[in-house]
Write a protein that holds these residues in place. Sequence first.
Motif, PDB file in Angstrom:
ATOM      1  N   CYS A 165      -0.498   2.614   3.886  1.00 48.51           N
ATOM      2  CA  CYS A 165      -1.290   1.630   5.714  1.00 48.51           C
ATOM      3  C   CYS A 165      -1.514   1.823   7.001  1.00 48.51           C
ATOM      4  O   CYS A 165      -0.936   2.634   7.441  1.00 48.51           O
ATOM      5  CB  CYS A 165      -0.580   0.476   4.937  1.00 48.51           C
ATOM      6  SG  CYS A 165      -1.182  -1.181   5.188  1.00 48.51           S
ATOM      7  N   ASP A 166      -3.006   1.115   7.014  1.00 44.04           N
ATOM      8  CA  ASP A 166      -3.350   1.595   8.540  1.00 44.04           C
ATOM      9  C   ASP A 166      -2.390   1.655   9.107  1.00 44.04           C
ATOM     10  O   ASP A 166      -2.741   2.506  10.372  1.00 44.04           O
ATOM     11  CB  ASP A 166      -4.441  -0.211   8.695  1.00 44.04           C
ATOM     12  CG  ASP A 166      -4.737  -0.466   7.327  1.00 44.04           C
ATOM     13  OD1 ASP A 166      -5.398   0.107   6.551  1.00 44.04           O
ATOM     14  OD2 ASP A 166      -6.398  -1.022   8.262  1.00 44.04           O
ATOM     15  N   ALA A 182      -7.117   2.618   6.606  1.00 50.11           N
ATOM     16  CA  ALA A 182      -5.828   3.466   5.448  1.00 50.11           C
ATOM     17  C   ALA A 182      -6.948   4.918   5.155  1.00 50.11           C
ATOM     18  O   ALA A 182      -6.410   5.986   5.414  1.00 50.11           O
ATOM     19  CB  ALA A 182      -5.120   2.859   4.087  1.00 50.11           C
ATOM     20  N   CYS A 198       0.895  -1.086  -0.257  1.00 42.15           N
ATOM     21  CA  CYS A 198      -0.278  -0.238   0.114  1.00 42.15           C
ATOM     22  C   CYS A 198       0.923   1.433  -0.306  1.00 42.15           C
ATOM     23  O   CYS A 198       0.761   2.352   0.097  1.00 42.15           O
ATOM     24  CB  CYS A 198      -0.888  -0.022   1.607  1.00 42.15           C
ATOM     25  SG  CYS A 198      -1.636  -1.884   1.634  1.00 42.15           S
ATOM     26  N   GLU A 201      -0.590  -3.845   6.304  1.00 42.77           N
ATOM     27  CA  GLU A 201      -2.030  -4.381   6.697  1.00 42.77           C
ATOM     28  C   GLU A 201      -1.220  -6.038   6.636  1.00 42.77           C
ATOM     29  O   GLU A 201      -2.324  -6.956   7.339  1.00 42.77           O
ATOM     30  CB  GLU A 201      -2.314  -3.797   6.388  1.00 42.77           C
ATOM     31  CG  GLU A 201      -4.202  -4.414   7.705  1.00 42.77           C
ATOM     32  CD  GLU A 201      -4.256  -4.000   8.625  1.00 42.77           C
ATOM     33  OE1 GLU A 201      -3.322  -3.047  10.023  1.00 42.77           O
ATOM     34  OE2 GLU A 201      -4.945  -4.762  10.361  1.00 42.77           O
ATOM     35  N   ASN A 202      -1.508  -5.764   5.395  1.00 39.29           N
ATOM     36  CA  ASN A 202      -1.903  -7.442   4.805  1.00 39.29           C
ATOM     37  C   ASN A 202      -0.032  -8.452   4.559  1.00 39.29           C
ATOM     38  O   ASN A 202      -0.544  -9.917   4.688  1.00 39.29           O
ATOM     39  CB  ASN A 202      -2.323  -7.140   2.868  1.00 39.29           C
ATOM     40  CG  ASN A 202      -1.410  -5.784   2.531  1.00 39.29           C
ATOM     41  OD1 ASN A 202       0.116  -5.963   3.155  1.00 39.29           O
ATOM     42  ND2 ASN A 202      -1.581  -4.689   1.487  1.00 39.29           N
ATOM     43  N   THR A 256      -3.256   3.052  -0.889  1.00 39.06           N
ATOM     44  CA  THR A 256      -4.076   2.710   0.239  1.00 39.06           C
ATOM     45  C   THR A 256      -5.320   1.580  -0.428  1.00 39.06           C
ATOM     46  O   THR A 256      -5.898   1.964  -1.694  1.00 39.06           O
ATOM     47  CB  THR A 256      -4.266   3.279   1.125  1.00 39.06           C
ATOM     48  OG1 THR A 256      -4.613   4.217   0.458  1.00 39.06           O
ATOM     49  CG2 THR A 256      -2.718   3.070   2.239  1.00 39.06           C
ATOM     50  N   CYS A 257      -6.137   0.750   0.440  1.00 41.98           N
ATOM     51  CA  CYS A 257      -7.227   0.374   0.383  1.00 41.98           C
ATOM     52  C   CYS A 257      -8.319   1.304  -0.096  1.00 41.98           C
ATOM     53  O   CYS A 257      -8.373   3.241   1.070  1.00 41.98           O
ATOM     54  CB  CYS A 257      -8.336  -0.458   1.438  1.00 41.98           C
ATOM     55  SG  CYS A 257      -7.155  -1.736   2.125  1.00 41.98           S
TER      56      CYS A 257
HETATM   57 FE1  FES Z   1      -2.925  -1.424   3.682  1.00 40.53          FE
HETATM   58 FE2  FES Z   1      -5.673  -1.795   3.184  1.00 40.53          FE
HETATM   59  S1  FES Z   1      -4.057  -3.174   3.239  1.00 40.53           S
HETATM   60  S2  FES Z   1      -4.091   0.345   3.319  1.00 40.53           S
END
Ligand code: FES
Length: 580
Positions: free
Chosen positions: A128-129, A207, A60, A92-93, A200-201
């Motif tokens: 990212c988050d 995020a 992200c 996050e991922n 990002t998402c």
């Molecule tokens: Fe990184 Fe959503 S997983 S912004």
Amino acid sequence: MKFVPAKWPRKLRSQEWYGGTSRDTIYHRGWLKNQGYPDDMFDGRPIIGILNTWSDLTPCNGHLRELAEKVKAGVWEAGGFPVEVPVFSASENTFRPTAMMFRNLAAMSIEEQIRGQPIDGAVLMVGCDKTTPSLLMAAASTNIPSIVVTGGPMLNGMFQGEAVGAGTHLWRFSEAVKAGEMTQDEFLNAEAAVTRSSGTCNTMGTASSMASMAESLGMALSGNAAIPAVDARRRVMAQLSGRRIVQMVKDDLKPSDILTRKAFQNAIRTNGAVGGSTNTVVHMLAIAGRVGINLTLDDWDLCGRNVPTIVNLQPSGKYLMEEFFYSGGLPVVLKRLGDAGLLHKDALTVSGNPIWNEVCDVKCWNDDVIRTVDKPLTDQGGIAVLRGNLAPNGAVIKPSAATKELMKHRGRAVVFENIDDYKMRIEDDALDIDETCIMVLKNCGPKGYPGMSEVGNMGLPPKVLKKGITDMIRISDARMSGTAYGTVILHTAPEAAAGGPLAVVRNGDMIEVDVFSRRLHLDISEAELEQRLSNWLPTHDSAASGYAWLHQTHVGGADTGADLDFLRGCRGNDVGRDSH
Ligand code: FES
């Protein structure tokens, strides 16, 4: 609030390393000169640390190195000296057991990187988050002039002719496969279509919510939150932020000037208006704790209670971040909140101006994406804080993502002792559960998981999904992805692993949920509850050493931001002694 800039020129903290003719300063300057910097770079101009969370394993934020070049250009233009510094990037991922366990470690390490290094101001390059709160926490604890530049959301995903949101559609497709409405092959084909560009998402997930929090707190330039990652205007924003941080250093405009109680109240209301993630609750409590603002869950409920959700974005609504940007982005939301009397207009921002100055003249270009306050997506947005014998310190729910008919409900508890127990039994046809039951998940809080994972939006049992049911009440001490949805009660505090009442819920107990009166009640007698609590023994895994041990030993409850107890508060940026 009227901000009075400091006098300029004056001696900056970086001069402790680079100013003068002592052996120590020659040592510091000499080393940096091996990168090819001329003498006048060390003449007392602001040295700006570009704290970059770029990492190949934080996709992200994968474009932040290029974006940092634009920040540098802005810093150079304004007469500063940019230095790019890689910092802990909690993706996050990829991070296991959950990125949230490392938010505090990142914040701690970045705080020390700021304090221990010769920088006068910081550009927080995040996305990212967890990257956004961890850097904001570090900036708040060191109180060095700082500005946020987010990487921006990715472009809309498209799959089978439909706009699909990162995260949100992953959950939807996964449930559709379980319900027999989508094939596994189709699910695999959707994989790359959902996340098709840098950024990002693209939903109002965590995020985008945290980018909105940074802007509404006043910590980013106006308009920063929604610009897509690949849009040229994202690079313009980076360059302008680079220019601005140099002046912030000269003016000595610090996080403590900006992160006031009014700023947090603006952010809470903004979160309600954008239909933001429940994760913002825990992050904002933690950031407030770093600047010594006594923000509580009650502030969330009281400030957010009458705020309508006006941003029609997934997961609560229809559109994605691209449409939000084209419609005017966060400045339009802030303008509409201000016009409705729901914004402290005088709260200061990184621009040096009150927030209202930044947004009072903006226009909305699509009233279906950003609704007016009198035609909202949901009347009562915000985060509802539930309390009762099941959550004496509070639990949260996002009403705009919940099913209205379930917001007042009494149901039989079906209990999962931990996430492994849930995974083992949820697809078993023999599981005694129907859509009227309440799913309860324990041991997924800050200590229990450890790290407070995003598993609170447990998928429904296939036998319920096959009936066409898409939502049930779920209660846990976990968090939920900001891209998720449903009648999901989260952050139950105290958590099960800390001996909270959640730990002693049993299969078959009746639970009453009433979001309207903010009640969460386990229907057993007080004596019975006390008896169960006195017999309770922890069942979660405990780490014996390493960071996991430090985290489990010192992490606070979700109701206070799940920060490490010894990191709360502002420790400043004293340069300390030099060992050379
Ligand atoms: Fe990184 Fe959503 S997983 S912004």
